[in-house]
Design a protein around this motif. Structure first.
Motif, PDB file in Angstrom:
ATOM      1  N   UNK A  49      13.085  32.999  33.747  1.00 21.15           N
ATOM      2  CA  UNK A  49      13.378  32.414  32.447  1.00 21.15           C
ATOM      3  C   UNK A  49      14.397  33.311  31.751  1.00 21.15           C
ATOM      4  N   UNK A  50      15.545  32.735  31.412  1.00 22.99           N
ATOM      5  CA  UNK A  50      16.627  33.504  30.780  1.00 22.99           C
ATOM      6  C   UNK A  50      17.201  32.688  29.624  1.00 22.99           C
ATOM      7  N   UNK A  51      17.883  33.352  28.685  1.00 18.73           N
ATOM      8  CA  UNK A  51      18.538  32.600  27.610  1.00 18.73           C
ATOM      9  C   UNK A  51      19.553  31.619  28.182  1.00 18.73           C
ATOM     10  N   UNK A  52      19.654  30.456  27.570  1.00 21.59           N
ATOM     11  CA  UNK A  52      20.606  29.434  28.047  1.00 21.59           C
ATOM     12  C   UNK A  52      22.047  29.886  27.857  1.00 21.59           C
ATOM     13  N   UNK A  53      22.328  30.563  26.748  1.00 22.49           N
ATOM     14  CA  UNK A  53      23.672  31.089  26.511  1.00 22.49           C
ATOM     15  C   UNK A  53      23.600  32.598  26.648  1.00 22.49           C
ATOM     16  N   UNK A  54      24.331  33.110  27.624  1.00 20.69           N
ATOM     17  CA  UNK A  54      24.220  34.529  27.964  1.00 20.69           C
ATOM     18  C   UNK A  54      25.507  34.943  28.675  1.00 20.69           C
ATOM     19  N   UNK A  55      25.937  36.175  28.467  1.00 23.77           N
ATOM     20  CA  UNK A  55      27.099  36.633  29.228  1.00 23.77           C
ATOM     21  C   UNK A  55      26.645  36.992  30.639  1.00 23.77           C
ATOM     22  N   UNK A  56      27.586  37.053  31.557  1.00 24.11           N
ATOM     23  CA  UNK A  56      27.233  37.403  32.935  1.00 24.11           C
ATOM     24  C   UNK A  56      26.629  38.805  33.006  1.00 24.11           C
ATOM     25  N   UNK A  57      27.114  39.734  32.181  1.00 21.40           N
ATOM     26  CA  UNK A  57      26.553  41.083  32.171  1.00 21.40           C
ATOM     27  C   UNK A  57      25.119  41.078  31.628  1.00 21.40           C
ATOM     28  N   UNK A  58      24.875  40.313  30.569  1.00 22.28           N
ATOM     29  CA  UNK A  58      23.515  40.215  30.039  1.00 22.28           C
ATOM     30  C   UNK A  58      22.569  39.578  31.057  1.00 22.28           C
ATOM     31  N   UNK A  59      23.064  38.608  31.805  1.00 23.99           N
ATOM     32  CA  UNK A  59      22.241  37.976  32.838  1.00 23.99           C
ATOM     33  C   UNK A  59      21.876  39.000  33.904  1.00 23.99           C
ATOM     34  N   UNK A  60      22.837  39.823  34.302  1.00 26.57           N
ATOM     35  CA  UNK A  60      22.561  40.892  35.268  1.00 26.57           C
ATOM     36  C   UNK A  60      21.478  41.818  34.714  1.00 26.57           C
ATOM     37  N   UNK A  61      21.599  42.184  33.442  1.00 30.44           N
ATOM     38  CA  UNK A  61      20.616  43.086  32.833  1.00 30.44           C
ATOM     39  C   UNK A  61      19.222  42.455  32.799  1.00 30.44           C
ATOM     40  N   UNK A  62      19.128  41.150  32.562  1.00 29.26           N
ATOM     41  CA  UNK A  62      17.840  40.447  32.602  1.00 29.26           C
ATOM     42  C   UNK A  62      17.224  40.558  34.007  1.00 29.26           C
ATOM     43  N   UNK A  63      18.051  40.388  35.021  1.00 24.67           N
ATOM     44  CA  UNK A  63      17.563  40.445  36.400  1.00 24.67           C
ATOM     45  C   UNK A  63      17.144  41.864  36.770  1.00 24.67           C
ATOM     46  N   UNK A  64      17.914  42.860  36.308  1.00 18.87           N
ATOM     47  CA  UNK A  64      17.586  44.260  36.595  1.00 18.87           C
ATOM     48  C   UNK A  64      16.290  44.680  35.894  1.00 18.87           C
ATOM     49  N   UNK A  65      15.971  44.078  34.740  1.00 19.11           N
ATOM     50  CA  UNK A  65      14.685  44.365  34.088  1.00 19.11           C
ATOM     51  C   UNK A  65      13.528  44.003  35.015  1.00 19.11           C
ATOM     52  N   UNK A  66      13.687  42.923  35.764  1.00 21.47           N
ATOM     53  CA  UNK A  66      12.645  42.462  36.678  1.00 21.47           C
ATOM     54  C   UNK A  66      12.673  43.261  37.975  1.00 21.47           C
ATOM     55  N   UNK A  67      13.880  43.646  38.425  1.00 18.57           N
ATOM     56  CA  UNK A  67      14.069  44.375  39.690  1.00 18.57           C
ATOM     57  C   UNK A  67      14.968  45.598  39.462  1.00 18.57           C
ATOM     58  N   UNK A  68      14.419  46.675  38.911  1.00 20.03           N
ATOM     59  CA  UNK A  68      15.237  47.847  38.561  1.00 20.03           C
ATOM     60  C   UNK A  68      16.010  48.448  39.739  1.00 20.03           C
ATOM     61  N   UNK A  69      15.511  48.264  40.949  1.00 21.19           N
ATOM     62  CA  UNK A  69      16.214  48.833  42.116  1.00 21.19           C
ATOM     63  C   UNK A  69      17.596  48.219  42.324  1.00 21.19           C
ATOM     64  N   UNK A  70      17.848  47.050  41.762  1.00 21.80           N
ATOM     65  CA  UNK A  70      19.156  46.407  41.898  1.00 21.80           C
ATOM     66  C   UNK A  70      20.260  47.160  41.162  1.00 21.80           C
ATOM     67  N   UNK A  71      19.887  48.035  40.237  1.00 17.47           N
ATOM     68  CA  UNK A  71      20.876  48.753  39.430  1.00 17.47           C
ATOM     69  C   UNK A  71      21.888  49.514  40.289  1.00 17.47           C
ATOM     70  N   UNK A  72      21.496  49.941  41.484  1.00 21.56           N
ATOM     71  CA  UNK A  72      22.402  50.732  42.322  1.00 21.56           C
ATOM     72  C   UNK A  72      23.604  49.941  42.822  1.00 21.56           C
ATOM     73  N   UNK A  73      23.558  48.610  42.810  1.00 23.72           N
ATOM     74  CA  UNK A  73      24.712  47.831  43.275  1.00 23.72           C
ATOM     75  C   UNK A  73      25.482  47.187  42.122  1.00 23.72           C
ATOM     76  N   UNK A  74      25.183  47.593  40.896  1.00 22.66           N
ATOM     77  CA  UNK A  74      25.795  46.993  39.717  1.00 22.66           C
ATOM     78  C   UNK A  74      27.316  46.925  39.775  1.00 22.66           C
TER      79      UNK A  74
END
Length: 110
Positions: A49-74
């Motif tokens: 569940x994510x905001x309907x209007x969101x920047x691509x960077x904010x969307x990445x940050x939402x996903x990284x909140x759920x999966x912090x290990x993804x931060x290494x490929x940012x």
């Protein structure tokens, strides 16, 4: 799209549609993880569940909140939203319920 054997996404991992996001409307999107991103997230597909209007960077940050290990490929990751490439940045995305967001990790070659 391939449909031999339906892709089963893990259910909503980001439950709250709380007012903490400023009251903006949220929607459920399917997030698809490929290659290294699937290894880091520990799954290939899930619904978030994510905001309907969101920047691509904010969307990445939402996903990284759920999966912090993804931060290494940012710095190398690219999104495909509705099968169109989107770079991380200030580009505003207007998401619809059920949209697919693919996480495409670094690809070798040059």
């Amino acid at each position: 799209r391939r449909s031999p054997g339906r892709r089963r996404c893990r259910g909503p991992a980001a439950e709250g549609s709380s007012a903490r996001d400023g009251g903006s409307m949220r929607c459920q999107v399917s997030v698809l993880y490929f290659a290294r991103s699937a290894e880091l997230a520990g799954l290939r597909c899930e619904t978030l569940s994510v905001p309907r209007e969101i920047t691509s960077l904010q969307l990445w940050e939402e996903i990284v909140k759920v999966h912090p290990r993804l931060a290494v490929i940012r710095d190398q990751v690219v999104f495909a939203v509705r099968q169109e490439y989107v770079l991380l940045g200030d580009q505003l995305l207007v998401l619809q319920p059920g949209d697919e967001v693919a996480i495409i990790p670094p690809i070798s070659g040059g």
